[in-house]
Design an enzyme around this catalytic site. Structure first.
Site, mmCIF file in Angstrom:
data_model
loop_
_atom_site.group_PDB
_atom_site.id
_atom_site.type_symbol
_atom_site.label_atom_id
_atom_site.label_comp_id
_atom_site.label_asym_id
_atom_site.label_seq_id
_atom_site.Cartn_x
_atom_site.Cartn_y
_atom_site.Cartn_z
ATOM 1 N N TYR A 144 -4.245 0.596 4.165
ATOM 2 C CA TYR A 144 -5.155 -0.503 3.865
ATOM 3 C C TYR A 144 -5.934 -0.980 5.086
ATOM 4 C CZ TYR A 144 -3.735 -1.541 -0.956
ATOM 5 O OH TYR A 144 -3.532 -1.511 -2.309
ATOM 6 N N GLY A 145 -5.386 -0.807 6.252
ATOM 7 C CA GLY A 145 -6.064 -1.285 7.452
ATOM 8 C C GLY A 145 -7.407 -0.635 7.698
ATOM 9 N N SER A 193 0.826 -1.205 0.000
ATOM 10 C CA SER A 193 0.000 0.000 0.000
ATOM 11 C C SER A 193 0.861 1.256 0.000
ATOM 12 C CB SER A 193 -0.909 0.006 1.235
ATOM 13 O OG SER A 193 -0.132 -0.054 2.420
ATOM 14 N N CYS A 213 2.559 -6.911 1.941
ATOM 15 C CA CYS A 213 1.605 -6.215 2.804
ATOM 16 C C CYS A 213 0.845 -7.271 3.585
ATOM 17 C CB CYS A 213 0.646 -5.379 1.963
ATOM 18 S SG CYS A 213 -0.731 -4.647 2.883
ATOM 19 N N CYS A 269 3.287 -5.658 10.188
ATOM 20 C CA CYS A 269 3.030 -4.789 9.036
ATOM 21 C C CYS A 269 4.389 -4.437 8.465
ATOM 22 C CB CYS A 269 2.277 -3.531 9.464
ATOM 23 S SG CYS A 269 2.147 -2.270 8.164
ATOM 24 N N THR A 270 4.535 -4.518 7.146
ATOM 25 C CA THR A 270 5.857 -4.305 6.548
ATOM 26 C C THR A 270 6.331 -2.868 6.668
ATOM 27 O OG1 THR A 270 4.825 -4.034 4.350
ATOM 28 C CG2 THR A 270 5.636 -6.236 4.945
ATOM 29 N N HIS A 271 5.435 -1.948 7.023
ATOM 30 C CA HIS A 271 5.869 -0.575 7.291
ATOM 31 C C HIS A 271 6.731 -0.475 8.556
ATOM 32 C CE1 HIS A 271 2.869 0.826 4.366
ATOM 33 N NE2 HIS A 271 3.440 2.019 4.444
#
Length: 259
Positions: free
Chosen positions: A41-42, A10, A73, A183-185
């Site tokens: 996206y969440g 995202s 993601c 979360c990949t962030h």
């Protein structure tokens, strides 16, 4: 399979996964496709997320003749992988929260999962916990605000430290010894997270495991020109573009599903 590795997220979080893949497969071309027009996206409904992601990924995978798709993601991976595998013949790899290694690593048998609200509430996530962490107490922490803070950090903007502290305070108070970054962030600001939580909490993410899976599926290394292309669904600012240049990107495109 000769096309680029297509990494999707995202926003910029998937770069944490792409970095791990590039360590394993440094000679490939990469396209990093991020749907920043719909970030985070969440906060989307499941149907909005599924419809948009599947259309965007399938279109650009075919356009690029991608060799593999990595859905970097966690929120999207819990929902879109089966549909993508129905529509595309190339390998599709998703990310899974590192619940299993966290449960194995924890000495207290008390772990946490920090993820978006969407990932936290999915039946898929609970199934992972039941399967791999049945002997652990598992604390769930859902936040979309941390996604936006990570975006700001990578775009070289000042982040709201009060907001970061507000997000992390319940985790620090929970007495866990392992925190899964679901979360990949979140690995993008792992240093800041670790600084707040202290040495008593180990952070785990799925990036290295995903990279090993991609390397296994791509049986041989490419002999490409190692081009890094960034595609996004909403214009990006100069700070983020500069950060992407620092990552090695040289080709930038604003795209839609039909480009």
């Amino acid at each position: 399979m000769s096309g680029p590795i297509l990494v999707f997220d995202s926003g910029i979080g998937g770069l944490s996964v792409m970095n791990e893949i590039r360590k394993q497969l440094p000679l490939h071309d990469y396209c990093y496709l991020f749907d920043n027009a719909r970030l985070p996206y969440g906060n989307l409904s499941e149907q909005e997320l599924i419809t948009g992601c599947v259309a965007l990924i399938t279109h650009h995978a075919r356009r690029l003749n991608a060799s593999i798709v990595v859905v970097a993601c966690n929120t999207a991976s819990t929902l879109v992988l089966p549909l993508l595998r129905q529509q595309l013949t190339i390998p599709i790899v998703g990310v899974v929260p590192a619940i299993k290694p966290a449960a194995m690593l924890s000495k207290k048998k008390h772990i946490g999962l920090l993820a978006t609200p969407g990932t936290v509430k999915r039946d898929y996530t609970q199934a992972l916990i039941n399967q791999f962490a049945g002997n652990c107490k598992v604390e769930l922490f859902g936040t979309s605000d941390l996604v936006l803070l990570a975006e700001q950090y990578v775009a070289q903007q000042q982040i709201d430290m009060d907001k970061l502290n507000e997000i992390l305070a319940p985790i620090a108070a929970s007495n866990i010894d392992v925190l899964v970054l679901g979360c990949t962030h979140f690995p993008m600001i792992a240093t800041e997270i670790s600084h707040y939580l202290g040495e008593g909490v180990t952070l785990l993410d799925s990036g290295e495991a995903v990279a090993k899976r991609v390397r296994f599926l791509l049986s041989k290394e490419s002999n490409s020109n190692k081009q890094l292309q960034a595609c996004y669904t909403k214009d990006i600012g100069q700070g983020l573009k500069a950060a992407l240049v620092d990552y090695g990107f040289s080709d930038f495109s604003l795209v839609t599903i039909t480009d």
